[in-house]
Motif scaffolding. Structure first.
Motif, PDB file in Angstrom:
ATOM      1  N   SER A 122       0.823  -1.212   0.000  1.00 50.68           N
ATOM      2  CA  SER A 122       0.000   0.000   0.000  1.00 50.68           C
ATOM      3  C   SER A 122       0.859   1.264   0.000  1.00 50.68           C
ATOM      4  O   SER A 122       0.589   2.217  -0.738  1.00 50.68           O
ATOM      5  CB  SER A 122      -0.927   0.000   1.220  1.00 50.68           C
ATOM      6  N   LEU A 123       1.899   1.257   0.819  1.00 53.89           N
ATOM      7  CA  LEU A 123       2.781   2.425   0.891  1.00 53.89           C
ATOM      8  C   LEU A 123       3.515   2.642  -0.426  1.00 53.89           C
ATOM      9  O   LEU A 123       3.658   3.781  -0.905  1.00 53.89           O
ATOM     10  CB  LEU A 123       3.783   2.239   2.030  1.00 53.89           C
ATOM     11  N   GLY A 124       3.975   1.542  -1.037  1.00 53.50           N
ATOM     12  CA  GLY A 124       4.669   1.669  -2.316  1.00 53.50           C
ATOM     13  C   GLY A 124       3.774   2.212  -3.412  1.00 53.50           C
ATOM     14  O   GLY A 124       4.188   3.066  -4.206  1.00 53.50           O
ATOM     15  N   LEU A 125       2.533   1.727  -3.464  1.00 55.80           N
ATOM     16  CA  LEU A 125       1.605   2.239  -4.466  1.00 55.80           C
ATOM     17  C   LEU A 125       1.262   3.699  -4.219  1.00 55.80           C
ATOM     18  O   LEU A 125       0.998   4.455  -5.167  1.00 55.80           O
ATOM     19  CB  LEU A 125       0.327   1.395  -4.455  1.00 55.80           C
ATOM     20  N   LEU A 126       1.283   4.105  -2.952  1.00 59.54           N
ATOM     21  CA  LEU A 126       0.952   5.494  -2.623  1.00 59.54           C
ATOM     22  C   LEU A 126       1.997   6.463  -3.162  1.00 59.54           C
ATOM     23  O   LEU A 126       1.664   7.522  -3.707  1.00 59.54           O
ATOM     24  CB  LEU A 126       0.827   5.634  -1.102  1.00 59.54           C
ATOM     25  N   VAL A 127       3.278   6.095  -3.021  1.00 63.67           N
ATOM     26  CA  VAL A 127       4.349   7.005  -3.440  1.00 63.67           C
ATOM     27  C   VAL A 127       4.950   6.613  -4.779  1.00 63.67           C
ATOM     28  O   VAL A 127       5.729   7.374  -5.349  1.00 63.67           O
ATOM     29  CB  VAL A 127       5.460   7.046  -2.364  1.00 63.67           C
ATOM     30  N   GLY A 128       4.593   5.421  -5.282  1.00 66.11           N
ATOM     31  CA  GLY A 128       5.245   4.915  -6.482  1.00 66.11           C
ATOM     32  C   GLY A 128       5.006   5.754  -7.715  1.00 66.11           C
ATOM     33  O   GLY A 128       5.918   5.947  -8.538  1.00 66.11           O
ATOM     34  N   GLY A 129       3.787   6.271  -7.870  1.00 69.00           N
ATOM     35  CA  GLY A 129       3.493   7.085  -9.040  1.00 69.00           C
ATOM     36  C   GLY A 129       4.377   8.312  -9.117  1.00 69.00           C
ATOM     37  O   GLY A 129       4.893   8.654 -10.195  1.00 69.00           O
ATOM     38  N   ALA A 130       4.579   8.977  -7.972  1.00 73.81           N
ATOM     39  CA  ALA A 130       5.434  10.164  -7.957  1.00 73.81           C
ATOM     40  C   ALA A 130       6.883   9.805  -8.270  1.00 73.81           C
ATOM     41  O   ALA A 130       7.588  10.528  -8.983  1.00 73.81           O
ATOM     42  CB  ALA A 130       5.345  10.857  -6.596  1.00 73.81           C
ATOM     43  N   VAL A 131       7.346   8.659  -7.747  1.00 67.59           N
ATOM     44  CA  VAL A 131       8.728   8.229  -7.998  1.00 67.59           C
ATOM     45  C   VAL A 131       8.929   7.930  -9.474  1.00 67.59           C
ATOM     46  O   VAL A 131       9.944   8.320 -10.081  1.00 67.59           O
ATOM     47  CB  VAL A 131       9.069   7.007  -7.134  1.00 67.59           C
ATOM     48  N   ILE A 132       7.953   7.224 -10.083  1.00 68.56           N
ATOM     49  CA  ILE A 132       8.065   6.909 -11.513  1.00 68.56           C
ATOM     50  C   ILE A 132       8.002   8.178 -12.355  1.00 68.56           C
ATOM     51  O   ILE A 132       8.728   8.324 -13.352  1.00 68.56           O
ATOM     52  CB  ILE A 132       6.943   5.924 -11.911  1.00 68.56           C
ATOM     53  N   GLY A 133       7.144   9.114 -11.971  1.00 66.56           N
ATOM     54  CA  GLY A 133       7.069  10.370 -12.708  1.00 66.56           C
ATOM     55  C   GLY A 133       8.366  11.162 -12.646  1.00 66.56           C
ATOM     56  O   GLY A 133       8.708  11.887 -13.587  1.00 66.56           O
ATOM     57  N   TRP A 134       9.103  11.020 -11.550  1.00 66.00           N
ATOM     58  CA  TRP A 134      10.360  11.744 -11.401  1.00 66.00           C
ATOM     59  C   TRP A 134      11.527  11.053 -12.095  1.00 66.00           C
ATOM     60  O   TRP A 134      12.332  11.697 -12.775  1.00 66.00           O
ATOM     61  CB  TRP A 134      10.675  11.911  -9.915  1.00 66.00           C
ATOM     62  N   ALA A 135      11.622   9.714 -11.973  1.00 68.59           N
ATOM     63  CA  ALA A 135      12.794   8.987 -12.470  1.00 68.59           C
ATOM     64  C   ALA A 135      12.541   8.239 -13.770  1.00 68.59           C
ATOM     65  O   ALA A 135      13.496   7.860 -14.451  1.00 68.59           O
ATOM     66  CB  ALA A 135      13.294   8.005 -11.406  1.00 68.59           C
ATOM     67  N   GLY A 136      11.292   7.972 -14.125  1.00 64.92           N
ATOM     68  CA  GLY A 136      11.016   7.191 -15.322  1.00 64.92           C
ATOM     69  C   GLY A 136      10.721   5.742 -14.975  1.00 64.92           C
ATOM     70  O   GLY A 136      11.268   5.190 -13.998  1.00 64.92           O
ATOM     71  N   ALA A 137       9.868   5.097 -15.755  1.00 60.26           N
ATOM     72  CA  ALA A 137       9.412   3.742 -15.450  1.00 60.26           C
ATOM     73  C   ALA A 137      10.535   2.709 -15.543  1.00 60.26           C
ATOM     74  O   ALA A 137      10.668   1.847 -14.662  1.00 60.26           O
ATOM     75  CB  ALA A 137       8.273   3.367 -16.397  1.00 60.26           C
ATOM     76  N   GLY A 138      11.333   2.765 -16.605  1.00 62.79           N
ATOM     77  CA  GLY A 138      12.405   1.785 -16.782  1.00 62.79           C
ATOM     78  C   GLY A 138      13.421   1.799 -15.654  1.00 62.79           C
ATOM     79  O   GLY A 138      13.721   0.751 -15.053  1.00 62.79           O
ATOM     80  N   PRO A 139      14.013   2.964 -15.333  1.00 57.91           N
ATOM     81  CA  PRO A 139      14.972   3.011 -14.221  1.00 57.91           C
ATOM     82  C   PRO A 139      14.369   2.591 -12.880  1.00 57.91           C
ATOM     83  O   PRO A 139      15.047   1.925 -12.082  1.00 57.91           O
ATOM     84  CB  PRO A 139      15.400   4.481 -14.194  1.00 57.91           C
ATOM     85  N   VAL A 140      13.113   2.953 -12.620  1.00 55.41           N
ATOM     86  CA  VAL A 140      12.483   2.562 -11.355  1.00 55.41           C
ATOM     87  C   VAL A 140      12.283   1.055 -11.308  1.00 55.41           C
ATOM     88  O   VAL A 140      12.496   0.420 -10.264  1.00 55.41           O
ATOM     89  CB  VAL A 140      11.148   3.302 -11.173  1.00 55.41           C
ATOM     90  N   LEU A 141      11.893   0.452 -12.413  1.00 58.27           N
ATOM     91  CA  LEU A 141      11.715  -0.997 -12.465  1.00 58.27           C
ATOM     92  C   LEU A 141      13.033  -1.715 -12.152  1.00 58.27           C
ATOM     93  O   LEU A 141      13.072  -2.667 -11.360  1.00 58.27           O
ATOM     94  CB  LEU A 141      11.195  -1.408 -13.838  1.00 58.27           C
ATOM     95  N   ALA A 142      14.124  -1.221 -12.753  1.00 56.88           N
ATOM     96  CA  ALA A 142      15.434  -1.823 -12.481  1.00 56.88           C
ATOM     97  C   ALA A 142      15.886  -1.561 -11.050  1.00 56.88           C
ATOM     98  O   ALA A 142      16.448  -2.444 -10.380  1.00 56.88           O
ATOM     99  CB  ALA A 142      16.462  -1.276 -13.478  1.00 56.88           C
TER     100      ALA A 142
END
Length: 472
Positions: A368-388
């Motif tokens: 739940s916590l990851g989904l809460l902040v994950g969108g902002a993190v992906i928007g800042w760093a990009g989906a590919g780098p965050v996945l890795a």
């Protein structure tokens, strides 16, 4: 003892189906009744709050959930939470307040119910072991995990079809009735007949804390995890995996949009992951008693993390995304099963409930916590780098957890050897004293005099001399 175990497993399956179907119906009903898009996630968001804070408000309640009657009350509360929305819609008052009330009630019930069910399953399996000599807790907990994963595959599409056929309101009424039936079935589950402290625990390595029963004061999660470092290491890995889960779900969804394939990557990934995890879950109950706990947990989370890293490279190839996701999904059930087995083996009674609650909070709360902040993190760093990055973090957490677990095992093994050596020396002294006619007091005095004379002789520069007893 098999009948209560079968009932608990069946109830887990039914309640999981209702929960996953409601996850489809609730947003649609909220959107149709309020007309506000932000209301669609209100129930799920509020439901996560009790889970994250259950260690504070649920300590006393958690320790009292030791029989089917207690769990029936909590299951009834969950049914009431599901019925709040259709009742509000029937009265024409489905608004943000009703959505929050439903989420809060179902969240309270869910935060208590899941760990209590796992603890009670372990108690019954331990009691059943008095006839066979070996606890089957690990196998029954693996069956419960299988029930949850099977419901994850077919319940969401079935829920979507029923929403189209019946409507969201009728589906929620049906789900409330199913959970209510589960509460009634829970009344047939007695309390575990064997006291928790007497349960046989295969391979248990308890360090420090004493065993407690249901009449003991509340036990903190910190104290339990400090006394069980291997359990703490497993929960750490599960918590990190939960927080990083957004890299897979949100990451693939956003990455598909970035690559001009909206929905395709996340559909391929979830299909591969879900199918492989369910297939592997059928094997886990058969094999789980024959695998090492710490190594299995670490390997499972490391493989899942490596799959995340590989997915950032495999996209946009849909076949590769499906295969890599399937590899991660096939590894996941082993880590969960090994952690549940470790908790059931190394804890009993109240401490077992505390440990299962800590696992739920760290893993499910982490998601739940990851989904809460994950969108902002992906928007800042990009989906590919965050996945890795989320994959690399899981690999590092697996390595750290394995190191912590092995250190704990080495310390316990060293203490065990020292205890055996001390016992052997004391037995030798007593046997020698009996031959020479010493009393037990004379043996104790002889050991202290030997040590004093030996140290004095060494301080005078002499060579070590063999120790001998003094006659009384």
């Amino acid at each position: 003892m098999r009948r209560p175990l079968l009932i608990l497993t069946a109830i887990t399956f039914l309640t999981c189906i209702a929960t996953r179907m409601s996850a489809v119906a609730l947003p649609l009903m909220a959107l149709s009744e309020t007309g506000q898009a932000w209301a669609t996630g209100l129930v799920g968001g509020v439901a996560g709050l009790p889970l994250l804070t259950v260690g504070w408000w649920g300590r006393t309640l958690r320790d009292r959930l030791t029989c089917g009657r207690d769990l029936a009350v909590v299951t009834l509360l969950q049914a009431v939470g599901l019925a709040v929305l259709p009742v509000a819609a029937l009265m024409g008052q489905l608004d943000a307040l009703a959505l929050c009330a439903s989420g809060l009630v179902t969240g309270l019930a869910g935060a208590l119910l899941a760990p209590a069910q796992r603890a009670l399953v372990s108690d019954f399996a331990d009691a059943d072991a008095h006839g066979s000599g070996r606890s089957s807790a690990a196998r029954w907990l693996a069956w419960q995990d299988l029930a949850q994963r099977v419901s994850m595959i077919f319940a969401p599409p079935a829920g979507a079809w029923l929403v189209v056929t019946w409507g969201a309101e009728q589906l929620l009424w049906c789900e409330a009735a199913v959970v209510l039936a589960g509460a009634a079935a829970m009344l047939a589950v007695p309390g575990a007949s064997t006291p928790p402290t007497a349960a046989p625990r295969s391979g248990a390595r308890i360090d420090g804390a004493a065993e407690r029963d249901a009449s003991s004061p509340a036990v903190s999660a910190t104290a339990v995890l400090r006394a069980r470092p291997q359990v703490a290491a497993g929960i750490l890995m599960a918590g990190v995996g939960g927080i990083c889960w957004f890299g897979f779900t949100l990451g693939l969804a956003v990455l598909g949009v970035e690559l001009g394939m909206p929905g395709a990557l996340v559909a391929a990934g979830m299909s591969g992951y879900g199918t492989a995890s369910v297939a592997t879950s059928f094997l886990a109950p058969v094999v789980i008693n024959h695998v090492p706990r710490m190594a299995t947990m670490a390997l499972s989370w490391a493989v899942l993390g490596a799959a995340f890293v590989a997915l950032s490279v495999a996209a946009p190839n849909l076949v590769l995304v499906t295969v890599v996701s399937a590899v991660g999904g096939a590894a996941m059930p082993w880590g969960i099963a090994a952690l549940n087995a470790l908790i059931s083996e190394q804890t009993t009674g109240i401490e077992r409930r505390v440990a299962f609650t800590a696992e739920t909070v760290m893993h499910s709360g982490g998601i739940s916590l990851g989904l809460l902040v994950g969108g902002a993190v992906i928007g800042w760093a990009g989906a590919g780098p965050v996945l890795a990055a989320t994959g690399a973090v899981q690999v590092l957490a697996a390595a750290a957890g394995l190191l912590l677990g092995r250190r704990a095992f080495s310390r316990e093994h060293q203490r065990t050897r020292e205890g055996v050596d001390d016992a052997a020396r004391t037995t030798a002294q007593v046997d020698r004293g009996r031959v020479l006619g010493w009393t037990e007091t004379g043996v104790t005095q002889a050991r202290h005099l030997d040590k004093r004379d030996h140290v004095a002789h060494r301080l005078r520069g002499g060579s070590p001399v063999p120790r001998s007893g003094s006659r009384r």
